[in-house]
Write an enzyme that holds these catalytic residues in place. Structure first.
Site: not given
Ligand code: CP
Length: 298
Positions: A50-51, A79, A100, A128
């Protein structure tokens, strides 16, 4: 330069500005060339559907492009290159970085070395914040963000979406209930931060004790990947499940949210009920992240 690292850095006005802009975007009131010629760097060192994809969709719909890596193994970090050097280098290729990373604090660290804005797309069990924006947006589609009772169910200890969400909700006039197995309760320091803001969080172990009083039920997955060993995960795995039977007698206006992915904590039979808003919530990732990119990249 404006980084987007933690909900703790935001005021209610900052949040409302993004949500209002996302609402306008939803009504197609935006310039599809607003970020023409701009490049977004997607550094995803943990899995994501999603993100990552909604950020890619968002920059594309604003006329920009994206480049990125989707694992440590697929980058020169395999590396031994440090995160600091990685973001220093990537800053020369892009106009903003979406990061991320499995370690809490990674996005803050990256922002100290990047020369372009950094957006935290999830840092371990930390925060998040862009997920929180679309969570709030989805609530606001159904009810005002005040005088409501929000219950947050699941892994409140390691759940970064819940950490960001409770901080954001503490800026609004809402009642907060935390519902979790004893070993996955909201961290004490988070409770204390909220108390300092004048927000007391009610605690429950069993969702059936409070579900009939809620306007919003925010369900989260117990994240196997965050546990130190399989035994401690198995102690709490499958400790709750939202079913149509559990929802008997709930408020008519109840909405059920989940950041997704789910792993058994919402029975698929719930999907057809009017309370289920989690797929709409995932869709809202695009206009909300478009609004965020306009805020950070323009
Ligand atoms: N909600 C969310 O962060 O989904 P993903 O891990 O698929 O990005």
């Amino acid at each position: 330069m404006r980084h987007f690292i933690s909900v703790r850095d935001l005021t209610r006005e900052d949040i409302d500005t993004v949500l209002d802009r996302a609402e306008a975007i939803h009504r197609h009131a935006y310039d599809p060339c607003a970020l023409s010629g701009r490049i977004l760097g997607l550094l995803f060192f943990e899995p994501s559907t999603r993100t990552r994809m909604s950020f890619e969709s968002a920059i594309g719909r604003l006329g920009g492009g994206s480049i990125g890596v989707d694992s440590i193994e697929g980058s020169s970090m395999a590396k031994g290159e440090s995160l600091a050097d990685t973001v220093r280098v990537v800053s020369g290729y892009v106009d903003a970085i979406v990061l991320r990373h499995p370690k809490e604090g990674a996005a803050r660290l990256a922002s100290e070395f990047a020369t372009v804005p950094v957006i935290n797309a999830g840092d371990g069990a930390g925060q998040h914040p862009s997920q929180t924006m679309l969570d709030l947006y989805t609530i606001r589609q159904s009810m005002p963000l005040e005088k409501i009772h929000v219950g947050i169910l699941g892994d409140l200890r390691y759940g970064r979406t819940t950490h960001s969400l409770v901080h954001a909700l503490s800026l609004y006039d809402v009642t907060l209930s935390a519902i979790a197995p004893r070993t996955l309760e909201l961290p004490q320091n988070t409770r204390e931060e909220l108390r300092e803001r004048g927000v007391e969080v009610n605690s429950y172990e069993d969702v059936s004790e409070v579900i009939r009083d809620l306007d919003v039920l925010y369900v989260t997955r117990i994240q196997r990947e965050r546990f130190p060993d399989a035994a401690s995960y198995m102690n709490v795995a499958h400790s709750y499940r939202v079913t149509p039977e559990l929802l008997t007698g709930v408020r008519k206006n109840l909405i059920i949210l989940h950041p997704l992915p789910r792993a058994g904590e919402i029975d698929p039979r719930v999907d057809a009920l009017p309370y289920a808003k989690y797929f709409e919530q995932a869709r809202n990732g695009v206009p909300v992240r478009m609004a965020l990119l306009l805020e950070v990249m323009r």
